[in-house]
Design an enzyme around this catalytic site. Structure first.
Site, PDB file in Angstrom:
ATOM      1  N   LEU A  65       0.840  -1.204   0.000  1.00  0.00           N
ATOM      2  CA  LEU A  65       0.000   0.000   0.000  1.00  0.00           C
ATOM      3  C   LEU A  65       0.876   1.257   0.000  1.00  0.00           C
ATOM      4  O   LEU A  65       2.079   1.176   0.229  1.00  0.00           O
ATOM      5  CB  LEU A  65      -0.900  -0.034   1.237  1.00  0.00           C
ATOM      6  CG  LEU A  65      -1.793  -1.273   1.375  1.00  0.00           C
ATOM      7  CD1 LEU A  65      -2.609  -1.192   2.655  1.00  0.00           C
ATOM      8  CD2 LEU A  65      -2.702  -1.433   0.173  1.00  0.00           C
ATOM      9  N   PRO A  66       0.257   2.423  -0.234  1.00  0.00           N
ATOM     10  CA  PRO A  66       1.093   3.631  -0.342  1.00  0.00           C
ATOM     11  C   PRO A  66       1.860   4.012   0.936  1.00  0.00           C
ATOM     12  O   PRO A  66       3.077   4.216   0.882  1.00  0.00           O
ATOM     13  CB  PRO A  66       0.080   4.721  -0.720  1.00  0.00           C
ATOM     14  CG  PRO A  66      -1.075   3.997  -1.332  1.00  0.00           C
ATOM     15  CD  PRO A  66      -1.138   2.675  -0.631  1.00  0.00           C
ATOM     16  N   THR A  96       6.400   0.805   2.072  1.00  0.00           N
ATOM     17  CA  THR A  96       7.372   1.614   2.806  1.00  0.00           C
ATOM     18  C   THR A  96       6.606   2.518   3.753  1.00  0.00           C
ATOM     19  O   THR A  96       5.862   3.397   3.313  1.00  0.00           O
ATOM     20  CB  THR A  96       8.210   2.480   1.843  1.00  0.00           C
ATOM     21  OG1 THR A  96       8.820   1.637   0.878  1.00  0.00           O
ATOM     22  CG2 THR A  96       9.281   3.251   2.602  1.00  0.00           C
ATOM     23  N   LYS A 171      15.185   0.702   4.684  1.00  0.00           N
ATOM     24  CA  LYS A 171      14.577   1.241   3.462  1.00  0.00           C
ATOM     25  C   LYS A 171      14.628   2.775   3.438  1.00  0.00           C
ATOM     26  O   LYS A 171      14.938   3.390   2.418  1.00  0.00           O
ATOM     27  CB  LYS A 171      13.124   0.749   3.389  1.00  0.00           C
ATOM     28  CG  LYS A 171      12.294   1.359   2.297  1.00  0.00           C
ATOM     29  CD  LYS A 171      12.756   0.957   0.918  1.00  0.00           C
ATOM     30  CE  LYS A 171      11.983   1.698  -0.155  1.00  0.00           C
ATOM     31  NZ  LYS A 171      12.488   1.452  -1.488  1.00  0.00           N
ATOM     32  N   LYS A 246       7.290  11.310   0.733  1.00  0.00           N
ATOM     33  CA  LYS A 246       6.866  10.592   1.943  1.00  0.00           C
ATOM     34  C   LYS A 246       8.073   9.912   2.606  1.00  0.00           C
ATOM     35  O   LYS A 246       8.297  10.030   3.809  1.00  0.00           O
ATOM     36  CB  LYS A 246       5.827   9.537   1.567  1.00  0.00           C
ATOM     37  CG  LYS A 246       5.449   8.596   2.697  1.00  0.00           C
ATOM     38  CD  LYS A 246       4.917   7.254   2.196  1.00  0.00           C
ATOM     39  CE  LYS A 246       5.948   6.448   1.474  1.00  0.00           C
ATOM     40  NZ  LYS A 246       5.628   5.065   1.205  1.00  0.00           N
TER      41      LYS A 246
HETATM   42  P1  NAD Z   1       0.715   2.804  -5.932  1.00  0.00           P
HETATM   43  O1  NAD Z   1       0.047   4.028  -5.424  1.00  0.00           O
HETATM   44  O2  NAD Z   1       0.946   2.616  -7.393  1.00  0.00           O
HETATM   45  O3  NAD Z   1      -0.076   1.503  -5.403  1.00  0.00           O
HETATM   46  C1  NAD Z   1      -0.733   1.412  -4.174  1.00  0.00           C
HETATM   47  C2  NAD Z   1      -2.026   0.642  -4.397  1.00  0.00           C
HETATM   48  O4  NAD Z   1      -2.667   0.440  -3.143  1.00  0.00           O
HETATM   49  C3  NAD Z   1      -3.031   1.387  -5.291  1.00  0.00           C
HETATM   50  O5  NAD Z   1      -3.392   0.546  -6.380  1.00  0.00           O
HETATM   51  C4  NAD Z   1      -4.212   1.674  -4.353  1.00  0.00           C
HETATM   52  O6  NAD Z   1      -5.457   1.622  -5.016  1.00  0.00           O
HETATM   53  C5  NAD Z   1      -4.063   0.543  -3.354  1.00  0.00           C
HETATM   54  N1  NAD Z   1      -4.710   0.789  -2.063  1.00  0.00           N
HETATM   55  C6  NAD Z   1      -4.617   1.868  -1.258  1.00  0.00           C
HETATM   56  N2  NAD Z   1      -5.335   1.664  -0.135  1.00  0.00           N
HETATM   57  C7  NAD Z   1      -5.871   0.429  -0.237  1.00  0.00           C
HETATM   58  C8  NAD Z   1      -6.716  -0.347   0.610  1.00  0.00           C
HETATM   59  N3  NAD Z   1      -7.137   0.096   1.782  1.00  0.00           N
HETATM   60  N4  NAD Z   1      -7.085  -1.582   0.189  1.00  0.00           N
HETATM   61  C9  NAD Z   1      -6.660  -2.059  -1.015  1.00  0.00           C
HETATM   62  N5  NAD Z   1      -5.859  -1.359  -1.840  1.00  0.00           N
HETATM   63  C10 NAD Z   1      -5.480  -0.139  -1.466  1.00  0.00           C
HETATM   64  O7  NAD Z   1       2.114   2.714  -5.160  1.00  0.00           O
HETATM   65  P2  NAD Z   1       3.391   1.796  -5.535  1.00  0.00           P
HETATM   66  O8  NAD Z   1       4.318   2.586  -6.386  1.00  0.00           O
HETATM   67  O9  NAD Z   1       2.926   0.453  -5.942  1.00  0.00           O
HETATM   68  O10 NAD Z   1       4.071   1.735  -4.086  1.00  0.00           O
HETATM   69  C11 NAD Z   1       3.566   0.912  -3.048  1.00  0.00           C
HETATM   70  C12 NAD Z   1       4.541   0.970  -1.882  1.00  0.00           C
HETATM   71  O11 NAD Z   1       5.834   0.507  -2.313  1.00  0.00           O
HETATM   72  C13 NAD Z   1       4.764   2.398  -1.326  1.00  0.00           C
HETATM   73  O12 NAD Z   1       4.890   2.336   0.066  1.00  0.00           O
HETATM   74  C14 NAD Z   1       6.066   2.819  -1.991  1.00  0.00           C
HETATM   75  O13 NAD Z   1       6.758   3.778  -1.207  1.00  0.00           O
HETATM   76  C15 NAD Z   1       6.810   1.492  -2.071  1.00  0.00           C
HETATM   77  N6  NAD Z   1       7.806   1.373  -3.159  1.00  0.00           N
HETATM   78  C16 NAD Z   1       7.518   1.808  -4.425  1.00  0.00           C
HETATM   79  C17 NAD Z   1       8.494   1.670  -5.418  1.00  0.00           C
HETATM   80  C18 NAD Z   1       8.242   2.127  -6.840  1.00  0.00           C
HETATM   81  O14 NAD Z   1       9.213   2.193  -7.624  1.00  0.00           O
HETATM   82  N7  NAD Z   1       7.015   2.436  -7.228  1.00  0.00           N
HETATM   83  C19 NAD Z   1       9.724   1.078  -5.123  1.00  0.00           C
HETATM   84  C20 NAD Z   1       9.952   0.602  -3.837  1.00  0.00           C
HETATM   85  C21 NAD Z   1       8.983   0.759  -2.855  1.00  0.00           C
END
Ligand code: NAD
Length: 294
Positions: A65-66, A96, A171, A246
């Site tokens: 999740l975000p 994260t 992280k 964040k």
């Molecule tokens: P994103 O916003 O693309 O995906 C998050 C998903 O969670 C969305 O599809 C949203 O609809 C869903 N969501 C939110 N609340 C929800 C709930 N209550 N129930 C079900 N689904 C829910 O974000 P992302 O890029 O996939 O990143 C996710 C996590 O990974 C974050 O914490 C980010 O910091 C970390 N991260 C991202 C990357 C990257 O390159 N994108 C790399 C490493 C770590």
């Protein structure tokens, strides 16, 4: 066979879930965005109608999740998921989030007799798609051994960082370095191009010299330098600037708690906040390049 509930199918979660399917795990998936569920249902996952539905009958929960508030909202409280899981269910929280927040979920999980790991990842969307993520794991070593085959289906480096919350600390430190490198690379690219150099030539010289770093290897912020980098597709489809802001905020919180001096991280946070004010929070974090060009 482990039955996995996968919650959060965004930029990272969707390709991670896909790799679990490819490895032969049985998956029940949920996201607030119906399209994401449908995509995976077409590839063999079972669609769930809610997070509570997703965990019914499953022995493992993976969440991606975000931010902290989404994770605490999902798991904690009287209507939270932890109260609905069978004792012995394994919870793998890969978002994260603040180390403190992860520790709150660990504590609540332990009270319900559930094994939990905080297991944030590094490697970006490309690493998620290729199944080569790095997992930074906080929690019991024995729980990590239980979870290892699941992590191995999504990643290639699996580190035990330490006790509850330690994965998140690792992280946050990593992303502080990443942000500072990205900003420095963007600044240097803009300087070099303004001074008459070809962006691809400059990028290659720095990549192979002492300024070489991960952003120059894999994620150049200048459009057109790297075909597969988000910069070459309008800064879409990567790691959103608002998520980097964040993470830099989490680094500053951790610095506050430990009285650590983190001036580069503080400046990086200010620059990302500026990008957010410019309405670029939803674009890939390499869009920081645009602060340095007209
Ligand atoms: P994103 O916003 O693309 O995906 C998050 C998903 O969670 C969305 O599809 C949203 O609809 C869903 N969501 C939110 N609340 C929800 C709930 N209550 N129930 C079900 N689904 C829910 O974000 P992302 O890029 O996939 O990143 C996710 C996590 O990974 C974050 O914490 C980010 O910091 C970390 N991260 C991202 C990357 C990257 O390159 N994108 C790399 C490493 C770590």
């Amino acid at each position: 066979m482990k039955r996995i509930a996968f919650i959060g199918l965004g930029h990272m979660g969707l390709p991670m879930a896909r790799n679990l399917l490819k490895a032969g795990f049985s998956l029940k998936v949920f996201d607030l965005v119906a399209d994401a569920i449908e995509t995976l249902a077409k590839e063999g996952a079972q669609a769930a109608s809610s997070a509570a539905d997703a965990v019914q009958g499953q022995t493992v929960v993976v969440s991606m999740l975000p931010a902290s508030r989404h994770v605490e909202g999902l798991y904690l409280g009287d209507s939270g998921l932890l109260k609905q899981l069978e004792p012995g269910t394994l919870v793998l929280e890969c978002s994260t989030i603040a180390p403190e927040s992860a520790r709150r979920v660990h504590q609540a999980a332990a009270e319900q007799g559930l094994a939990m790991l905080d297991a944030p990842v590094s490697g970006g969307t490309a690493g998620a798609a290729a199944g080569t993520l790095t997992f930074m794991v906080g929690g019991e070593a024995a729980t990590l051994e239980q979870a290892r085959p699941i992590f191995q289906a999504m990643g290639s480096n699996i580190f035990h960082a330490g006790p509850d919350g330690a994965g998140q600390v690792a992280k946050v430190c990593n992303n502080l370095v990443l942000a500072v490198q990205m900003i420095a690379t963007a600044e240097a690219m803009a300087l070099g191009v303004a001074s008459g150099l070809e962006p691809t030539v400059l990028a290659e010289i720095m990549r192979q010299s002492s300024g070489g770093n991960w952003t120059l290897e894999k994620y150049n912020p200048w459009p057109g330098v790297m075909e597969n980098a988000p910069a070459s597709r309008g800064y879409t489809g990567g790691f959103m600037a608002e998520l980097m802001a964040k993470d830099l905020g989490l680094a500053q919180e951790a610095a506050q708690v430990t009285a650590s001096s983190t001036p580069m991280g503080a400046l990086a946070l200010q620059l990302y906040r500026l990008l957010l004010k410019q309405g670029k929070g939803q674009q890939d974090f390499s869009v920081v390049q645009q602060l340095f060009v007209e």
